[in-house]
Scaffold this active site. Structure first.
Site, PDB file in Angstrom:
ATOM      1  N   HIS A 239      13.207  58.720  50.859  1.00 46.62           N
ATOM      2  CA  HIS A 239      12.625  58.145  49.641  1.00 46.62           C
ATOM      3  C   HIS A 239      13.619  58.171  48.485  1.00 46.62           C
ATOM      4  O   HIS A 239      13.783  57.204  47.753  1.00 46.62           O
ATOM      5  CB  HIS A 239      11.367  58.930  49.253  1.00 46.62           C
ATOM      6  CG  HIS A 239      10.191  58.636  50.131  1.00 46.62           C
ATOM      7  ND1 HIS A 239       9.220  59.566  50.400  1.00 46.62           N
ATOM      8  CD2 HIS A 239       9.837  57.527  50.801  1.00 46.62           C
ATOM      9  CE1 HIS A 239       8.312  59.032  51.201  1.00 46.62           C
ATOM     10  NE2 HIS A 239       8.659  57.798  51.463  1.00 46.62           N
TER      11      HIS A 239
ATOM     12  N   CYS B 253      14.766  43.435  56.813  1.00 49.84           N
ATOM     13  CA  CYS B 253      14.222  43.852  55.523  1.00 49.84           C
ATOM     14  C   CYS B 253      14.335  45.358  55.323  1.00 49.84           C
ATOM     15  O   CYS B 253      13.825  45.904  54.354  1.00 49.84           O
ATOM     16  CB  CYS B 253      12.768  43.407  55.361  1.00 49.84           C
ATOM     17  SG  CYS B 253      11.630  44.166  56.542  1.00 49.84           S
TER      18      CYS B 253
END
Length: 559
Positions: free
Chosen positions: A189, A489
């Protein structure tokens, strides 16, 4: 390089050079003392605990709202963690047995931490987020400052064992020149948020925690080196290298393409309406990944109405009137649980009911989202495309395509390739859908059984792993054979050099954080398609990520 300079090496996850003094992240909250409370204090302590939970959860949501984009969904997931009903029940039980609120929180989270560590790599990777929530709750209850980014009147390089999303999301790039962490990985993250912020970052650096406060370091977020007390010559060299990159980026504009004109559309990954402006400013040719989870996190008891979804989707679609917008339907489960969708207990949620499996178990939620998308696109010239997450086989792809057809969705239908089976049998999937989109973060995770939040497994999360590139190649070739598109992506697309390799493997579009688009555009423009194909062959022939990188640099003449 001077003889006295010491170099630490990690994984560069966000491009750029930073030179500055080390400042360490605030230390974690100390363990609260053990104290037994009287029976008449129980109710008061339980109320204190509930109030702390609500305050911390609200603070995390507020930070997410301020940060927007990638950070918002991450922080809202942490808020859900703070409000976990099982944890709340355990805290109240411990208080009833005589613990103070802060000690009950500490012990309850410690017990839950043990469960996560024993539940496999995927959930073990959530421990850093859990620890951050615990520290915030205990700090609130003790009335001490929250752990986090240090206050400073001058810019510095932030050093931490790991960075919680709540801290990374609100970093001030004017003060934080860059950051170095001992843990983390290229698709963690914090790495993703660093790229979104445009802050140079190096993660998984052994010995980072031992850097002395005030020491000057130079870090290069592209090659992963951290130099302790760099000499003037090396500083000048690093700064000149960064300046050359900036100049090359500024010199190229327009659609993505190789030097001989082979088009490679460069698209943006977005999490909601708040990310659209940055994507447009970066020159994105559309959206390659529109994550829709943010809408569903506002009320985890029920799905948002079709009308609420329609309005949010339309705002994004209107921003790209002549472009392409690829929407990923709700990806719930695993680290994004929703009370009304995901099972309360699963032995291993990462390998359980998540993504498309969740939606097929709740067809009314999928139908509502697809209906909202169809209405949002009505009357617009944008090319809407819709894809399903975590597609495992042709049967999954067929069921999703049928659901889209059932609501009359006027859009191309696609499947995300995040599971090795989908890459290996991409040709079968393409009998049911119009395009593929490779989510390289999860594809790496499942290929190597290595959670992206676990810093010790960083080498297995590296998007340059030849085995991962083999799977990308298989999917891209299957699409090319059938005259269909296959984009990437995942965060692999944000690496400029790797973008050339992906193009050479047959990938037809690249989607990334908006801040990465200019560098990828400039790098692609330096090489022909044939050079990219030669680079791809060199990467596939390597045995390690390091060998792949070096081989590609040799082919492309990169210093």
């Amino acid at each position: 390089m001077g003889v006295m300079e010491t170099v630490l090496r990690g994984v560069g996850v966000s491009d750029g050079v930073a030179v500055g003094e080390v400042r360490h992240m605030g230390t974690a909250v100390l363990e609260p003392p053990v104290r037994t409370i009287a029976a008449d204090e129980v109710e008061r302590e339980q109320a204190r605990a509930r109030q702390a939970v609500e305050w911390v959860a609200a603070d995390l949501v507020a930070r997410g709202n301020l940060a927007g984009g990638e950070a918002q969904a991450v922080l809202e997931a942490q808020a859900l963690m703070a409000r976990d009903p099982e944890l709340a029940t355990d805290v109240e039980r411990r208080i009833a047995e005589g613990s103070t609120a802060e000690r009950a929180v500490y012990d309850a989270f410690a017990a839950y931490r043990v469960l996560l560590l024993g539940a496999g790599d995927y959930l073990a990777g959530r421990v850093a987020d859990l620890d951050d929530v615990r520290n915030r709750l205990v700090a609130r209850l003790l009335g001490v400052p929250m752990p986090g980014v240090p206050d400073s009147d001058y810019p510095y390089v932030l050093v931490a064992r790991d960075l919680a999303p709540a801290d990374t999301a609100l970093l001030d790039p004017a003060l934080v020149l860059g950051f170095v962490t001992q843990e983390g990985g290229p698709t963690s993250h914090s790495a993703i948020l660093a790229r979104a912020l445009g802050v140079p970052a190096v993660v998984a650096v052994p010995g980072a925690g031992e850097l002395v406060e005030g020491t000057t370091v130079a870090l290069d977020g592209s090659d992963g080196q951290v130099v302790i007390e760099p000499g003037e010559e090396l500083r000048a060299e690093l700064v000149a290298r960064a300046e050359q990159r900036r100049a090359a980026v500024a010199a190229v504009s327009g659609p993505g393409a190789t030097s001989d004109g082979h088009a490679v559309p460069l698209l943006a990954n977005i999490g909601g309406v708040g990310d659209v402006a940055a994507a447009v400013q970066a020159g994105a040719e559309g959206v390659g990944l529109f994550r829709t989870e943010f809408l569903f996190l506002d009320d985890h008891k029920q799905a948002p109405s079709v009308e609420v979804q329609q309005e949010a989707y339309r705002q994004v679609l209107e921003a790209f009137p002549e472009g392409r917008v690829v929407v990923r339907v709700l990806d719930a489960g695993a680290d994004k649980p929703l009370d009304f969708l995901t099972p309360a207990e699963e032995p291993n949620p990462a390998l359980g009911v998540r993504g498309l499996r969740t939606l097929l178990d709740h067809p009314e939620v999928l139908a509502g989202q697809l209906t909202a998308l169809a209405r949002a696109a009505d009357g617009l010239s944008v090319r809407l495309e819709v894809m399903a997450p975590m597609v495992a086989d042709r049967a999954d792809a067929a069921q999703f395509a049928a659901a889209c057809q059932a609501v009359g969705l006027p859009a191309k239908v696609g499947a995300m390739v995040e599971i090795p089976s989908a890459a290996l049998r991409a040709g079968a999937l393409l009998r049911e859908v119009d395009f593929l989109s490779l989510g390289t973060n999860d594809l790496a995770q499942y290929t190597f059984a290595a959670d992206r939040q676990t810093g010790s497994l960083a080498r297995l999360q590296d998007p340059w792993q030849p085995a991962l590139l083999d799977l990308v190649h298989a999917a891209a070739q299957a699409a090319q054979t059938r005259g269909k598109s296959c984009g990437v992506c995942g965060e692999a697309a944000a690496d400029p050099l790797l973008a050339c390799v992906l193009t050479g493997l047959g990938v037809t579009s690249l989607s990334m954080s908006p801040t990465a688009i200019p560098r990828v555009r400039a790098t692609l423009a330096q090489y022909t398609l044939a050079a990219c194909q030669e680079a791809a062959r060199a990467a596939l022939a390597a045995d390690t990520p390091q060998e792949a990188r070096e081989a590609v640099k040799d082919v492309l003449g990169v210093a």
